[in-house]
Design an enzyme around this catalytic site. Structure first.
Site, short mmCIF file in Angstrom:
data_model
loop_
_atom_site.label_atom_id
_atom_site.label_comp_id
_atom_site.label_asym_id
_atom_site.label_seq_id
_atom_site.Cartn_x
_atom_site.Cartn_y
_atom_site.Cartn_z
N HIS A 84 45.72 19.49 44.10
CA HIS A 84 46.56 20.59 43.59
C HIS A 84 47.12 20.29 42.21
O HIS A 84 47.47 21.20 41.47
CB HIS A 84 47.65 20.98 44.60
CG HIS A 84 48.86 20.09 44.66
ND1 HIS A 84 49.00 19.09 45.60
CD2 HIS A 84 49.99 20.06 43.93
CE1 HIS A 84 50.16 18.49 45.44
NE2 HIS A 84 50.79 19.05 44.43
N ASP A 220 43.74 16.41 49.82
CA ASP A 220 44.40 16.79 48.57
C ASP A 220 44.28 15.68 47.52
O ASP A 220 45.27 15.09 47.11
CB ASP A 220 45.86 17.16 48.84
CG ASP A 220 46.48 17.93 47.67
OD1 ASP A 220 45.82 17.99 46.61
OD2 ASP A 220 47.59 18.44 47.81
N ASN A 326 58.37 32.05 47.56
CA ASN A 326 58.38 30.60 47.73
C ASN A 326 59.78 30.04 47.48
O ASN A 326 60.30 29.24 48.27
CB ASN A 326 57.36 29.97 46.78
CG ASN A 326 57.18 28.50 47.05
OD1 ASN A 326 57.14 28.08 48.20
ND2 ASN A 326 57.11 27.71 45.99
N GLY A 651 57.54 16.33 41.96
CA GLY A 651 57.15 15.45 40.86
C GLY A 651 56.42 14.24 41.40
O GLY A 651 55.64 13.59 40.72
N ASN A 652 56.67 13.96 42.71
CA ASN A 652 56.00 12.84 43.35
C ASN A 652 54.59 13.19 43.82
O ASN A 652 53.91 12.34 44.41
CB ASN A 652 56.81 12.33 44.55
CG ASN A 652 57.84 11.26 44.16
OD1 ASN A 652 59.02 11.41 44.41
ND2 ASN A 652 57.37 10.20 43.52
N SER A 653 54.15 14.42 43.57
CA SER A 653 52.76 14.77 43.89
C SER A 653 51.84 13.80 43.16
O SER A 653 52.01 13.57 41.97
CB SER A 653 52.46 16.20 43.44
OG SER A 653 52.94 17.13 44.36
N PHE A 669 51.25 13.79 48.72
CA PHE A 669 50.98 15.15 48.22
C PHE A 669 51.95 16.21 48.69
O PHE A 669 51.92 17.34 48.19
CB PHE A 669 49.53 15.57 48.51
CG PHE A 669 49.20 15.86 49.95
CD1 PHE A 669 48.87 14.83 50.81
CD2 PHE A 669 49.20 17.16 50.43
CE1 PHE A 669 48.54 15.09 52.13
CE2 PHE A 669 48.88 17.43 51.75
CZ PHE A 669 48.54 16.39 52.60
#
Lengths: 720, 720
Positions: A84, A220, A326, A651-653, A669
């Site tokens: 993503h 992901d 959302n 931000g930790n994605s 993710f």
């Protein structure tokens, strides 16, 4: 003022710590050596001292990528991040006859790797230096707006000087709400290429329906590769570029995670409010969240009503509608979580304990005065909170209206030398501004825009008189029919909805804009003094908070130090490390979520319909059951995702998850729904992060959409 | 023909067994001694031989109560069943100033116990005798309708003779689809009183929302007491009556259930289709269930559309709407479960294996011919299945139309001597018929009834010509407008909607009814020949199945016997025993349901709004945490409900759950959603039954709504 500073200051509040629970904490690298005993006790087997400097291995393998996090996984610049996060890069390469989103992508060799697009950036941190004295030098003795401006000016000077070095992107991070400032120097890699992506139906299996959901079954992840010029310098895409040699990379482990295992996460969490005052928590729960949900619900209703039977409007506002829904859902979830976690009471109790200690401590009297002053500032700000929320939505989220305001503000800023312009209007921001001007076209319909404005103006007009603003009243009147009439007149004549006209104003001289008789530009000019006045009030308050909050953080640190506890700063987009363990949770009585999911769940969820349309190749491979070395030895099947109690936030994605030996065991993710409130409170019962099990990545790359050359490059078995 | 026989035969199909899995089986008491080794292996510690006779202790402590199951729990006739089974009895005693549903009820002493109402019955089985030869004597050599009528006549003779004994209610149960017949003699206790009921907010906590749901948190129990005349004979309510002394009663255990524990359930499961042909399973999954859902959805839509803006109609049809929705939901769940359990394929495979064995076995050739014949009968019946389903709904579920048909049929039957009347129209059925005539009043509105009839007639008129019926075509025409016109004419003039008129016809002479010119009665008379013809066709087929299916069951038994396996007969409302263990399950990948819930779940679900409005006293007691001896020693809190893999179906409500020592450890009250399909297939992964933990009952009776005298009567600690 840097984006990071703005973000940290925006909500306006004061730092106050809860006693951190065992697995809570987003630690700065420099704090880790001191935490070595705790890390060892938690199961960490490598050397904590090696983690002290985020610009040195292994932490400099962790980079900013596409606005989130990524990590180098080979000596040749191979970079692992989320599907993503790289979505735009995949989409950028999709053609009618080559739908990479649908098919996925495996580059047969480096020559076949595809450019990730002109906007995709990988930032490698090469410097992280304390610049507190430099930033605060001119601010000393100042107050309010002057303090704010002095910090802002110093930051801009530091950034400008830093960016004189070619290939560098710089920023100043505000730590502990203004107690410390750090200059961040990042190598900005601009030639990034797409190497490996699973089909979207695997990479975002479950998509919006499974968003925030556990149990999860998503591949992901995506592999990219960073490139530099033949001479090693940063460069735009060019065929002759060669793979970037990162200063460090992570090794994917051969083992899988299991319940109770030590894990560690490194990445760039965006923003948290863990050290805010109890007043701010209470206001968030009792007023901010429910009011925001109510306002957004009103806008959602407008869009849905007007979209029914108007396919064109429905398409143009689909994106805004999705983001409003959302946001509304997240706000509701945040409130639900804070109530469940009894956040108000817990923060209040912790604060009282701290204040009681402070009253008897030998901390200077000035500190105590500062605390009272922060409380007063926050309470004062509450007096206009409704207006500020409504006008914030009105001026920032309504497409064409916002474009007009932005154009007028840009004209104003362009009168100044670049270094003195407002953040967001400097030369370095022009690309983004132009993109915004262009984007309007696909997201605007005059009837809908007026309806949205009317909905918000109705809320504004219902405010008590003392909250209202003369320029807005003059422009829109004080009743619904007056506002409707005013808007009809403006939108009936403005030409700004026409892209060519809008871009002509954007590219033309500032005076042409100011002298334009376009009704919407005239309106924006008319409102500008009010907006500048409100901005001044905000900066006045934020300057004071920036000046005073550090007193709290210092006192808090002293309090923590007294009981040998470490205090982590609230997240601010800088690199942080958290540690914890693999663990499921009990979402409610009688239900247990196990920490590892398996391919069985993919088959269970598969309906053949988006977003549960697992690719045929994946289903066939699952049915075949040939999992080999990537199967879990206990579960005897292929695992997919796993859960940990690692402290994380937006931000930790794409953050790498490391095991006790520092090997890459997972890719972060998402979070579970129960931890949407974690930006304010870490509730150990429910705070979980969701990761891709690296064994699933390996299995897909071995058996489903094979890429043996990439597995070999990552020093992994290439054929089971 | 007995109700049980009708139920068993209705769907029209043939018995064919799957290989039973370990915990599958609803065993007849007489089979249990043979199962002793298996019972011991499963953990049963008491004497299996003692369970051989359901008319002797301990199994005769298990009785039919209010249409479901109950069990005596004291020597003085105290009876434990579900709150939902005794609901009518509680409601019967509610007054405006004494809302027992809301407050619950604790009788301070026997004098304070309240009559459960004139219709509430407790049936104690005192005889269970094989009467196969007697039933089949006259049927020998006959076929089809003649066979059916001979069985029916024999059953009626047996029941009439049996009921000559005062206080007895008798029936004949058809076992193994006509292979065996049993006469059931039951003492019919008519003076039943309400002793103890928790408030509905606890007794049906979660109500419709939690129906079929695990995890569950319901106090679904009530205590009643049976009374008899001073001389010990069965009697209607009278103040001088005294408590009935049951032949046996169960002892509530002091221990709680825990994961893996042996459990056993005794009760009256209604109907299962476990031994049907694979053809029937396939037809159910591919045609019966989806078609029924579609038809019911059509009716639901009619009611919802016409109820909008018509409060009166909404109230009158709320009950029908709820039952249509419930049926539609259950059918959907049943199909989902059968697909998930791969029921079609499994049954097909088992059947092929059986048939292959049969082909080479020494079973008589006649048996094999019978099998083919059953298959042909089922396939023939499929030719008119659409029509039969539509006309079934049309004639049975549309209130006033059904009343007219029933009145005309009753007039016809009343020409015959009572013993020869159709089941449902004998003297013993008159009370129920009168109640039906009265009930119409609250559930009828002419506009809605016409709309519902039109919806079904549209489906009927769309049938191919060969499925249509001359009398229906004559009455309603062959197009929608014709049907609408016909209905408007009939409902515009009929007086049958008037209760007084309807009851006058019911109580008046048959000839007055037949000669009436009321349009609806004229219509019913006009359709009667068709309905009798269709009934004849059905009985013809059912008679053949009743004659032929036993061949299958015998062959199947021979097949099972060959490999030392026991075969349980399909459920038919007679007493059955199942055994298994306490166990949770994995509803899907990554999720585990633990087998025991706790009071924490009550607090979690509590919203203050029906049906999650836990009583204040209960919430306070939970908050206090004074659980004493009823707390679970491992969980350290109060448990509420638990889960087992016991084989059960509708009718098992109120069934006692016994532990390895034969003590009462739980009270069955529901199944999980995943086992809605269990009437056709026992899927060991998902088939679970839901029980009230007797420790929860004890805690509520000790600490929340105390009844120490009742605890003492049940020989339980009365104060923690």
């Amino acid at each position: 003022m840097s984006v990071v500073l703005r973000a940290a200051v925006l909500a306006g509040g004061l730092a106050l710590a809860l006693e951190a629970t065992a697995d809570e904490g987003m630690w700065m690298a420099s704090q880790l050596p001191d935490l070595a005993p705790a890390l060892r006790a938690a199961g960490f087997q490598a050397d904590a001292a090696a983690l002290a400097d985020l610009t040195r291995p292994p932490l400099n393998a962790v980079v900013k990528a596409g606005g989130a996090t990524g990590a180098f996984v080979s000596a040749n610049g191979l970079l692992l991040t989320n599907h993503h996060v790289a979505y735009g890069a995949i989409q950028y390469n999709a053609r009618a006859d080559r739908n990479l989103l649908e098919t996925g992508f495996v580059a047969a060799d480096q020559a076949a790797e595809l450019p990730a697009g002109p906007d995709f950036r990988v930032l490698v941190t090469v410097g992280f230096d304390r610049v507190t004295d430099e930033v605060l030098k001119a601010a000393q003795g100042k107050k309010g707006r002057a303090y704010f401006d002095a910090v802002e000016a110093a930051n801009k000077t530091i950034v400008a000087a830093c960016e004189r070095e070619p290939g560098m992107r710089c920023s100043v991070a505000t730590m502990d709400y203004g107690a410390e400032f750090f200059r961040i120097r990042q190598l900005e890699l601009r030639d990034v290429r797409l190497v490996y992506a699973p089909p979207s139906a695997a990479g975002k299996y479950g998509d919006e329906i499974d968003n925030f959901v556990w149990p999860r079954h998503s591949a992901d992840f995506t592999l990219l590769r960073a490139y530099v010029a033949p001479d090693g310098s940063v460069a735009d895409f060019a065929p002759e570029n060669r793979p970037y040699q990162p200063p460090a990379h992570l090794q994917i482990t051969h083992d899988g995670p299991k319940d109770g295992d030590f894990v560690m996460l490194a990445g760039y969490p965006g923003i948290t409010y863990r050290h805010r005052l109890s007043y701010e928590v209470t206001e968030r729960v009792d007023w901010g969240l429910p009011t925001s949900v109510e306002l957004l619900t009103g806008l959602i209703r407008v869009i849905e009503t007007r979209s029914a039977g108007n396919a064109e409007a429905a398409v143009r506002y689909a994106s805004l509608l999705a983001s409003l829904k959302n946001a509304s859902k997240r706000f509701s979830g945040e409130r639900e979580g804070l109530l469940r976690g009894d956040a108000k009471q817990l923060r209040e109790t912790a604060e009282q304990t701290f204040l009681a200690w402070l009253a008897t401590s030998r901390q200077p009297a000035a500190i105590k005065r500062d605390i009272d002053q922060v409380g007063r500032l926050l309470r004062d700000a509450s007096a206009t909170r409704e207006r500020d929320l409504i006008l914030g939505l009105l001026t920032r989220h309504i497409q064409l209206f916002n474009a007009a305001i932005t154009l007028q503000r840009r004209a104003l800023e362009h009168d100044k030398p670049d270094a003195r312009r407002e953040s967001g209007y400097q030369q370095r921001d022009e690309t983004l501004l132009l993109a915004q001007m262009k984007q309007v076209q696909r997201r605007y319909e005059p009837g809908m825009e007026q309806a949205l404005l009317l909905s918000l103006l109705a809320r504004y007009q219902a405010l008590p008189k003392e909250q209202r603003v003369a320029e807005f009243d003059a422009a829109f009147g004080s009743t619904g029919p007056e506002a409707e009439k005013a808007l009809a007149a403006i939108y009936g004549t403005t030409r700004l909805g026409d892209e060519e006209t809008r871009l002509a104003y954007f590219n033309g001289p500032a005076d042409a804009l100011r002298q334009s008789n376009d009704a919407l530009l005239v309106l924006a000019a008319q409102l500008q003094p009010a907006l500048l006045r409100l901005e001044h009030e905000r900066k006045q308050r934020e300057g004071e908070l920036l000046r005073l909050r550090p007193s709290y953080m210092r006192a808090l640190k002293a309090w923590y130090a007294q009981s040998q506890r470490a205090l982590y700063p609230d997240a601010n987009g800088t690199l942080r490390v958290s540690y914890g363990r693999v663990t499921g949770f009990r979402p409610r009585d009688g239900v247990e979520y196990t920490p590892v999911t398996t391919v069985a769940g993919i088959v269970e969820k598969h309906s053949g319909k988006v977003p549960f349309d697992a690719p045929a190749a994946l289903l066939a491979a699952i049915a075949k059951g040939d999992f080999g070395a990537t199967a879990d030895p206990t579960l005897k099947t292929q695992t997919v995702n796993f859960l940990s109690n690692l402290d994380s936030t937006g931000g930790n994605s794409g953050s790498p998850v490391l095991n006790a030996r520092g090997e890459l065991v997972g890719l972060n993710f998402d979070s579970n729904w129960e931890s949407v409130s974690a930006s304010w409170q870490y509730d150990p019962r429910y705070k979980r992060a969701i990761h891709v099990d690296m064994r699933y990545l390996r299995w897909l790359m071995e058996k489903v959409w094979p890429a043996p050359h990439l597995l070999r490059e990552m020093r992994l078995p290439a054929d089971g």
